[in-house]
Design a protein around this motif. Structure first.
Motif, PDB file in Angstrom:
ATOM      1  N   ALA A 143       0.834  -1.205   0.000  1.00 12.26           N
ATOM      2  CA  ALA A 143       0.000   0.000   0.000  1.00 12.26           C
ATOM      3  C   ALA A 143       0.867   1.252   0.000  1.00 12.26           C
ATOM      4  CB  ALA A 143      -0.933  -0.008   1.211  1.00 12.26           C
ATOM      5  N   GLU A 144       1.945   1.237   0.790  1.00 13.72           N
ATOM      6  CA  GLU A 144       2.853   2.370   0.828  1.00 13.72           C
ATOM      7  C   GLU A 144       3.564   2.571  -0.510  1.00 13.72           C
ATOM      8  OE1 GLU A 144       3.971   4.705   3.487  1.00 13.72           O
ATOM      9  OE2 GLU A 144       1.871   4.182   3.836  1.00 13.72           O
ATOM     10  N   SER A 145       3.692   1.507  -1.270  1.00 12.67           N
ATOM     11  CA  SER A 145       4.342   1.598  -2.585  1.00 12.67           C
ATOM     12  C   SER A 145       3.375   2.075  -3.662  1.00 12.67           C
ATOM     13  CB  SER A 145       4.941   0.240  -2.968  1.00 12.67           C
ATOM     14  OG  SER A 145       5.982  -0.113  -2.072  1.00 12.67           O
ATOM     15  N   GLY A 146       2.097   2.227  -3.301  1.00  9.43           N
ATOM     16  CA  GLY A 146       1.151   2.822  -4.230  1.00  9.43           C
ATOM     17  C   GLY A 146       0.154   1.903  -4.893  1.00  9.43           C
ATOM     18  N   TYR A 147      -0.145   0.755  -4.247  1.00  4.60           N
ATOM     19  CA  TYR A 147      -1.082  -0.199  -4.846  1.00  4.60           C
ATOM     20  C   TYR A 147      -2.326  -0.393  -3.987  1.00  4.60           C
ATOM     21  CZ  TYR A 147       2.840  -1.302  -7.841  1.00  4.60           C
ATOM     22  OH  TYR A 147       3.859  -1.186  -8.731  1.00  4.60           O
ATOM     23  N   SER A 182       0.962   6.118  -5.493  1.00  2.00           N
ATOM     24  CA  SER A 182       2.122   6.728  -4.849  1.00  2.00           C
ATOM     25  C   SER A 182       2.494   8.044  -5.524  1.00  2.00           C
ATOM     26  CB  SER A 182       3.328   5.779  -4.905  1.00  2.00           C
ATOM     27  OG  SER A 182       4.509   6.436  -4.502  1.00  2.00           O
ATOM     28  N   PRO A 183       2.905   9.059  -4.745  1.00  2.00           N
ATOM     29  CA  PRO A 183       3.378  10.308  -5.344  1.00  2.00           C
ATOM     30  C   PRO A 183       4.667  10.111  -6.145  1.00  2.00           C
ATOM     31  CG  PRO A 183       3.773  10.294  -2.977  1.00  2.00           C
ATOM     32  CD  PRO A 183       2.896   9.127  -3.273  1.00  2.00           C
ATOM     33  N   LYS A 184       5.321   8.979  -5.958  1.00  2.00           N
ATOM     34  CA  LYS A 184       6.551   8.686  -6.688  1.00  2.00           C
ATOM     35  C   LYS A 184       6.288   7.866  -7.954  1.00  2.00           C
ATOM     36  CE  LYS A 184       9.489   8.781  -2.560  1.00  2.00           C
ATOM     37  NZ  LYS A 184      10.466   8.044  -1.746  1.00  2.00           N
ATOM     38  N   TYR A 185       5.028   7.689  -8.296  1.00  2.00           N
ATOM     39  CA  TYR A 185       4.650   6.911  -9.471  1.00  2.00           C
ATOM     40  C   TYR A 185       5.319   7.466 -10.728  1.00  2.00           C
ATOM     41  CZ  TYR A 185       1.419   4.729 -12.860  1.00  2.00           C
ATOM     42  OH  TYR A 185       0.864   4.013 -13.891  1.00  2.00           O
ATOM     43  N   TRP A 186       6.020   6.590 -11.449  1.00  2.00           N
ATOM     44  CA  TRP A 186       6.737   6.903 -12.677  1.00  2.00           C
ATOM     45  C   TRP A 186       7.906   7.869 -12.482  1.00  2.00           C
ATOM     46  CZ3 TRP A 186       6.574   3.614 -16.269  1.00  2.00           C
ATOM     47  CH2 TRP A 186       5.373   2.967 -16.610  1.00  2.00           C
ATOM     48  N   LYS A 187       8.244   8.176 -11.236  1.00  2.00           N
ATOM     49  CA  LYS A 187       9.404   9.036 -11.002  1.00  2.00           C
ATOM     50  C   LYS A 187      10.622   8.169 -10.720  1.00  2.00           C
ATOM     51  CE  LYS A 187       6.902  13.013  -9.123  1.00  2.00           C
ATOM     52  NZ  LYS A 187       6.708  13.897  -7.938  1.00  2.00           N
ATOM     53  N   ASN A 188      11.741   8.501 -11.340  1.00  2.00           N
ATOM     54  CA  ASN A 188      12.996   7.782 -11.132  1.00  2.00           C
ATOM     55  C   ASN A 188      12.877   6.290 -11.412  1.00  2.00           C
ATOM     56  OD1 ASN A 188      14.211  10.209 -10.220  1.00  2.00           O
ATOM     57  ND2 ASN A 188      13.407   9.866  -8.171  1.00  2.00           N
ATOM     58  N   GLN A 189      12.007   5.925 -12.341  1.00  2.00           N
ATOM     59  CA  GLN A 189      11.868   4.528 -12.701  1.00  2.00           C
ATOM     60  C   GLN A 189      12.704   4.230 -13.931  1.00  2.00           C
ATOM     61  OE1 GLN A 189       7.952   2.970 -12.791  1.00  2.00           O
ATOM     62  NE2 GLN A 189       7.414   3.714 -10.759  1.00  2.00           N
TER      63      GLN A 189
END
Length: 221
Positions: A65-69, A211-218
């Motif tokens: 969940a913390e990872s955005g799922y 997650s607010p980090k979705y697609w960032k730094n991937q």
């Protein structure tokens, strides 16, 4: 002395070279699938401790969940399987993917196997260890999106290399009793699950759409 220095330096350089040459994890299938929801199946337990599957299962929700799922409520899922006569993880893991997708409407299914769980006595040092591996599969295509493994121990950072041998033996026995009674395995399972399923770890799953980090730094495809 100089010879030892040069041997140590050569070993350090070799390790550095190996680390720099490590191939990056291939996330192509993961990025193509782009899952938003994950169905976690009850883990298969290969350890002698009957509590392993439930303990690891309940600790999977937080890191995912913390990872955005979106993670399907694990207890509700367990009850749904039980209502249909499925209470053994091995049998649940054998359910066809298209059936799981049809019933739950999930994007991906997570298969976990617990390989180590519990407190053991090791002569001069007792400890609680939990290890597991996981495989994330696209529920629509059957493609493997990601695989990983992790391990944690209550002895991490401990150093019993010095001291009276009798004292060390007594400490090991006491530690085994305390950790067994207190169900230390649940706490260590939490550490293992975070190492296994958090998007912040090296070669871990990617951040999901919540997650607010979705697609960032991937990694780029």
């Amino acid at each position: 002395m100089k010879k030892r220095f040069w041997i140590a330096l050569a070993g350090l350089l070799l390790l550095t070279a190996c680390a720099s040459n490590r191939q990056a994890y291939d996330y192509t299938a993961f990025q193509t699938s782009n899952p938003a929801s994950i169905l976690v199946l009850p883990p298969i337990n290969e350890s002698p401790d009957v509590a392993a599957s439930n303990s690891v299962l309940t600790n999977t929700v937080y890191p995912l969940a913390e990872s955005g799922y979106y993670v399907f409520p694990v207890e509700v899922v367990k009850q749904a399987f039980r209502h249909n006569g499925l209470d053994v993880p091995n049998d649940i893991h054998a359910i066809p993917l298209d059936k799981l997708q049809e019933v739950f409407g999930t994007d991906a299914v997570l298969y976990i196997t617990v390989t180590e769980y519990g407190t053991s006595y090791r002569v001069v040092q007792s400890g609680t260890d939990v290890a597991a591996n996981a495989r994330l599969v696209d529920a629509r295509t059957g493609a493997t999106l990601w695989t990983g493994s992790a391990r944690a121990s209550s002895n991490e950072g401990n150093n019993n290399s010095s001291g009276n041998i009798i004292g060390m033996l007594l400490t090991a026995v006491i530690q085994q009793i305390v950790e067994s009674v207190a169900d230390k395995g649940y706490d260590i399972a939490s550490v293992t699950s975070n190492r296994l399923l958090s998007a912040s770890v090296t070669d871990g799953i990617l951040y999901g759409p919540r997650s607010p980090k979705y697609w960032k730094n991937q990694p780029k495809q």
